[in-house]
Design a protein around this motif. Structure first.
Motif, PDB file in Angstrom:
ATOM      1  N   MET A  79       0.838  -1.187   0.000  1.00  0.00           N
ATOM      2  CA  MET A  79       0.000   0.000   0.000  1.00  0.00           C
ATOM      3  C   MET A  79       0.883   1.250   0.000  1.00  0.00           C
ATOM      4  N   GLU A  80       0.336   2.286  -0.559  1.00  0.00           N
ATOM      5  CA  GLU A  80       1.069   3.538  -0.583  1.00  0.00           C
ATOM      6  C   GLU A  80       0.954   4.236   0.777  1.00  0.00           C
ATOM      7  N   PRO A  81       1.955   5.008   1.136  1.00  0.00           N
ATOM      8  CA  PRO A  81       1.920   5.682   2.445  1.00  0.00           C
ATOM      9  C   PRO A  81       0.720   6.620   2.615  1.00  0.00           C
ATOM     10  N   ALA A  82       0.282   7.260   1.547  1.00  0.00           N
ATOM     11  CA  ALA A  82      -0.861   8.173   1.663  1.00  0.00           C
ATOM     12  C   ALA A  82      -2.137   7.416   2.022  1.00  0.00           C
ATOM     13  N   ILE A  83      -2.305   6.223   1.482  1.00  0.00           N
ATOM     14  CA  ILE A  83      -3.500   5.424   1.778  1.00  0.00           C
ATOM     15  C   ILE A  83      -3.468   4.965   3.236  1.00  0.00           C
TER      16      ILE A  83
ATOM     17  N   ILE B  53      -6.230   6.013   6.081  1.00  0.00           N
ATOM     18  CA  ILE B  53      -6.969   5.006   6.843  1.00  0.00           C
ATOM     19  C   ILE B  53      -6.716   5.189   8.337  1.00  0.00           C
ATOM     20  N   SER B  54      -5.482   5.477   8.718  1.00  0.00           N
ATOM     21  CA  SER B  54      -5.151   5.674  10.129  1.00  0.00           C
ATOM     22  C   SER B  54      -5.880   6.874  10.707  1.00  0.00           C
ATOM     23  N   VAL B  55      -5.919   7.968   9.978  1.00  0.00           N
ATOM     24  CA  VAL B  55      -6.624   9.159  10.444  1.00  0.00           C
ATOM     25  C   VAL B  55      -8.121   8.878  10.546  1.00  0.00           C
TER      26      VAL B  55
END
Length: 43
Positions: free
Chosen positions: A1-5, A9-11
């Motif tokens: 997965m890309e870091p932005a995704i 999701i974490s936020v």
């Protein structure tokens, strides 16, 4: 997965968790311990 995704999701999970905790605190069993400061100082 890309870091932005992963960050998105974490936020999102953090927002849902904070909202769920606030609703539980406001309307669940811990709400019995809450005090209303406006009722305490009513004249």
């Amino acid at each position: 997965m890309e870091p932005a995704i992963v960050l998105s999701i974490s936020v999102g999970i953090a927002l849902v968790a904070i909202t769920a905790f606030a609703i539980y605190t406001s309307f669940g069993p811990p709400s019995k311990q809450l005090a209303d400061p406006f009722e305490d100082h009513e004249d």
